[in-house]
Design an enzyme around this catalytic site. Structure first.
Site, short mmCIF file in Angstrom:
data_model
loop_
_atom_site.label_atom_id
_atom_site.label_comp_id
_atom_site.label_asym_id
_atom_site.label_seq_id
_atom_site.Cartn_x
_atom_site.Cartn_y
_atom_site.Cartn_z
N GLU A 33 0.74 -1.37 0.02
CA GLU A 33 0.05 0.07 0.10
C GLU A 33 0.80 1.21 -0.09
O GLU A 33 0.53 2.41 -0.72
CB GLU A 33 -1.01 -0.05 1.24
N GLU A 112 21.54 -10.61 -4.44
CA GLU A 112 21.50 -10.71 -3.28
C GLU A 112 19.95 -10.67 -2.80
O GLU A 112 19.27 -9.99 -3.36
CB GLU A 112 22.16 -9.87 -2.44
N LYS A 114 16.79 -9.40 -0.76
CA LYS A 114 16.56 -8.24 0.20
C LYS A 114 16.01 -8.75 1.21
O LYS A 114 14.70 -8.94 1.36
CB LYS A 114 15.68 -7.44 -0.97
N ASP A 116 14.42 -8.48 4.99
CA ASP A 116 13.40 -7.59 5.58
C ASP A 116 13.86 -7.19 6.98
O ASP A 116 13.10 -7.91 8.01
CB ASP A 116 12.05 -8.21 5.31
N TYR A 224 25.75 -5.55 3.25
CA TYR A 224 25.50 -5.43 1.64
C TYR A 224 26.23 -4.18 1.01
O TYR A 224 26.28 -4.27 -0.25
CB TYR A 224 23.78 -5.13 1.58
N LYS A 312 11.18 -6.53 -6.27
CA LYS A 312 10.18 -6.92 -5.27
C LYS A 312 9.48 -8.30 -5.74
O LYS A 312 8.95 -8.44 -6.69
CB LYS A 312 9.32 -5.88 -4.98
N CYS A 406 -25.07 -24.80 16.12
CA CYS A 406 -24.25 -24.97 15.02
C CYS A 406 -24.75 -24.62 13.66
O CYS A 406 -26.07 -24.75 13.20
CB CYS A 406 -24.14 -26.51 15.12
N CYS A 409 -25.82 -27.97 11.76
CA CYS A 409 -26.83 -29.01 12.27
C CYS A 409 -27.64 -28.57 13.14
O CYS A 409 -28.76 -29.10 13.52
CB CYS A 409 -26.16 -30.33 12.71
N CYS A 436 -19.47 -27.55 18.67
CA CYS A 436 -20.62 -28.04 18.23
C CYS A 436 -20.70 -29.37 18.86
O CYS A 436 -19.90 -30.27 18.76
CB CYS A 436 -20.83 -28.32 16.83
N CYS A 442 -23.58 -34.18 13.47
CA CYS A 442 -23.23 -32.95 12.46
C CYS A 442 -22.59 -33.19 10.96
O CYS A 442 -21.28 -33.91 11.30
CB CYS A 442 -22.40 -32.25 13.33
#
Length: 776
Positions: A33, A112, A114, A116, A224, A312, A406, A409, A436, A442
């Site tokens: 995002e 290499e 990446k 996180d 790195y 990515k 439930c 059932c 249940c 059931c």
């Protein structure tokens, strides 16, 4: 909305996300995002360059330094990288590099993963670590010198010789997946804050004001590149990293050279395929022009080098909306909340559902229907809701309500009760699971029970997939696992997906399943908390279904890795009249259990009266007290009949009174006598005949299987090793005796090589089995 207004809006939103990500370590949106918002702002500023300002997020990297830390100015700015999300983006990057260098032939790149984690700078003067800093805004970071000194794989003094007087090393501090799991488990036990992912855990751990907290966290470092340096080290990026490694600094084991863009793409695909098997989280691959001269020729843009790019992977986390919460019923009757989501692509797969585990998890998240949430998907793991974005909660968001009946059932839904047993006492509390009570009446529970029963690791009935099982249940043809063995050709031939050939094959597979090993049969029954390994322990140790069915919980705790809670689950399962009926129906259908026999020799005459008394959990009476009691009184009946005077001759007054009070209860007397009688019946009693234990050749050894075996499945290889006494583990450690590596072996093989663990290929493994008398 005008372009100028949108630019201002995007800057404000990105600044807020930067603050939460870099300063508070509490990101409210996933990386995908953020990337979208950033790219939108970048595109708008490209269209309207007169609106670009020095304080725009596109003109700087990261966020401001925390006021609690002193600030460090980076002599060489710590820049971020441009991103490639598609293959065409990477090819376009390569085209720009080739044109910028104006040279014939393919460009050499370094490759290499990446990592996180959190980018840091380490400054060495004359080989000594003198300073550690975060990236901050790229120009100024936070002084975290005390904290980086606690990271175990960061050398405080460089090894060897020949290092420059001034050497600034840059890299990533991260947390392995295993370390992350351990940390969250510890945090949960102590009531502390748990972390959403390893990146947050690493960042939060490294930026503690108390370095003792940092020292307690499982952080690692991988370098790195370089910042400022007083003299030239090498003429290529890979050359620099190899020299840093020689001086004791960790570099990626996945570092590789690629001649041209096609090899870069092949590397990306390879790492992507192995991503879930790596011991750490990565979110892409970094490609850099390997030649330093070429890097200097290409130069920089405002915030990123022209000679490097991060390709990515599809996002593991995404934002979406909770449209509803429904409840599913599982094999054991557990009624589990499932979030129905506005469809969104995560890691390349469209996701519309996510697990919520149980109502305690719903409460922990503070989730409501209508919320915007962060969901995460890694590999084949079921997507799960990680976090609610509270600032996006709508006014009409609704709380999640557990159904009283439930949804399948209509039977009553009850909250489970947790029973904690210790020192003869039982404490009851509410559990996290709602269940249940309909059991196999059931349809949902019946379907899941059958699906488990026929699965490959259980009875392995080929041809009965989930849809076929659902049809058989919906048509009323099966009401328990035993009904499978009375199915006829006429009943199944007209079902969807079946024809004459497939119907005959299914009936043959059902017939073939009548000769399972005892361990497979026990596992197939679906006993709560009894997985494959526990089923194998029960089968090997007790030797027969008859013993497993009647074993008291206290008897079961004599077996390896079976605690009292699991022992009670096993005992309660076989005490249930309905379960006993189903098992008897299965046996009546012609089931012939293999590998049944005597009690395992190591358990014959393996108990003592003192040990049995200790298992009764009499208050204040531990193993030592039990031994004193037996030494004085000699037998169970004498202990039961003893008065206070007799008991005080063996024990302290408080212990003596506890024993007297315990055996005053008739039910406790009956339990003790029942345990002794069963020990005698099984041959475990101290007066039983002791058997000679012949040691298995691989007893005490731990083996690991990795890669794809071609002449046998890994399950078969595991069974053969276990038959020789070996323990088959899922990870390599210093305690591993041997690794069997087939084609495609990855990180486990690398770990074995690093630790000097013996490795066999499949051919050598088969020869080894032959030497042990095991045929393939």
């Amino acid at each position: 909305m005008t372009a100028e207004s949108r630019i201002h809006q995007l800057r404000a939103e990105l600044d807020q996300h930067n603050y939460r990500y870099y300063v508070l370590d509490e990101p409210s949106v996933p990386d995908a995002e953020y990337d979208r918002l950033f790219n939108e702002l970048k595109a708008l500023e490209a269209e309207h360059p007169h609106l670009v300002t020095p304080d725009s997020p596109t003109q700087r990297v990261g966020g401001s330094a925390l006021a609690a830390f002193s600030q460090v100015r980076h002599e060489v700015p710590m820049l971020s990288l441009g991103n490639a999300f598609e293959e065409n983006d990477l090819r376009e990057f390569d085209r720009r590099v080739v044109e910028g260098l104006d040279q014939p032939g393919a460009v050499d790149y370094s490759c290499e993963p990446k990592l996180d984690g959190l980018a840091v700078s380490l400054l060495y003067r004359d080989g000594q670590l003198v300073q550690g800093a975060t990236r901050g805004d790229g120009s100024t970071g936070e002084d975290i010198s005390s904290n980086v000194r606690t990271v175990r794989n960061i050398p405080l003094k460089l090894q060897g010789s020949g290092w420059p007087a001034v050497l600034e090393v840059r890299g990533e501090v991260y947390m392995s997946k295993a370390g992350f799991d351990r940390l969250n488990a510890t945090q949960a036990e102590s009531g502390g804050k748990t972390f959403a992912n390893p990146r947050n855990a690493a960042a939060g751990s490294l930026r503690q004001l108390d370095s003792k907290i940092t020292a307690s966290r499982p952080l690692e470092f991988c370098c790195y590149g370089l910042g400022q340096v007083s003299e030239t080290i090498a003429d290529s990026h890979i050359g620099i990293l190899e020299q840093l490694k020689a001086w004791g600094l960790p570099i990626s084991r996945e570092l590789k050279h690629a001649a041209g863009i096609e090899e870069c793409l092949a590397y990306y695909q390879d790492i992507g395929a192995r991503r879930n098997d790596l011991p750490y989280e990565i979110d892409g691959v970094v490609f850099k022009v390997n030649s330093l001269a070429s890097q200097r020729e290409l130069g920089f843009r405002a915030r990123e080098p022209r000679w490097a790019i991060a390709h990515k992977f599809p996002a593991l986390e995404e934002l979406t909306e909770v449209l509803d919460v429904e409840f599913q019923v599982g094999r054991t009757g557990a009624v589990t909340p499932v979030a129905r989501l506005k469809p969104v692509k995560v890691a390349g797969v469209t996701v519309s559902n996510a697990t919520l585990h149980n109502m305690d998890e719903v409460a922990r998240l503070g989730l409501r229907i209508g919320d915007t949430v962060i969901i995460r998907r890694a590999g084949d793991v079921i997507p799960q809701v990680m976090q609610v974005v509270l600032e996006r909660r709508p006014d009409d968001a609704r709380p999640v309500q557990v159904p009283t009946a439930c949804p399948v059932c209509g039977s009553q839904v009850e909250r489970t009760q947790l029973i904690k047993r210790s020192k003869g006492k039982e404490t009851t509390s509410e559990g996290a699971v709602y269940r249940c009570v309909g059991r196999l009446a059931c349809a949902a529970q019946l379907k899941q029970a059958i699906i488990h029963y026929v699965s490959r690791r259980a009875m392995d009935i080929d041809g009965l997939g989930e849809k076929s099982v659902e049809q058989l249940v919906d048509e009323g043809l099966i009401r328990s696992p035993a009904d499978l063995y009375s199915l006829t050709f006429e009943q199944i031939v007209d079902l969807e997906g079946f024809a004459e050939v497939s119907s005959n094959k299914l009936l043959e597979a059902i017939k073939d399943s009548k000769r399972p090993s005892l361990a497979r049969f026990i596992y197939a029954l679906g006993i709560p908390d009894v997985g494959e390994e526990t089923a194998k322990v029960l089968a090997r140790s007790l030797g027969s279904l008859a013993r497993v069915q009647v074993a008291l919980p206290q008897i079961l705790t004599y077996l390896p890795d079976i605690g009292l809670e699991v022992a009670h689950e096993i005992h309660n399962f076989f005490e249930d009249a309905h379960n006993r009926d189903v098992i008897q129906q299965l046996l009546d259908s012609g089931m012939q259990l293999q590998d049944e026999g005597d009690l395992a020799p190591e358990f014959a005459a393996s108990t003592t009266l003192a040990g049995m008394i200790a298992k009764l959990d009499i208050a204040s009476v531990g193993p030592t007290g039990a031994e004193k009691l037996v030494a004085k009184l000699g037998s169970l009946e004498q202990i039961i009949a003893a008065d206070g005077i007799d008991l005080r001759q063996a024990l302290a007054a408080k212990q003596a009174e506890a024993v007297r009070e315990f055996f005053k209860v008739e039910a406790n007397q009956q339990l003790a006598r029942a345990i002794e009688a069963q020990l005698r019946e099984f041959g475990m009693h101290w007066e039983s005949e002791k058997k000679v234990v012949e040691g298995l050749p691989l007893a005490g050894q731990t083996w690991v299987l990795t890669g794809s075996l071609e002449r046998m499945s890994r399950d078969i290889a595991k069974d053969k090793l276990e038959s020789l006494g070996a323990k088959v583990a899922g990870s390599v450690s210093g305690k591993t005796h041997c690794v069997v590596a087939g084609p495609g072996a990855g990180s486990k093989l690398a770990k074995a090589s690093e630790l000097g663990v013996k490795v066999l290929d499949e051919d050598a493994f088969i020869v080894f089995l032959g030497e042990q008398g095991i045929s393939v």
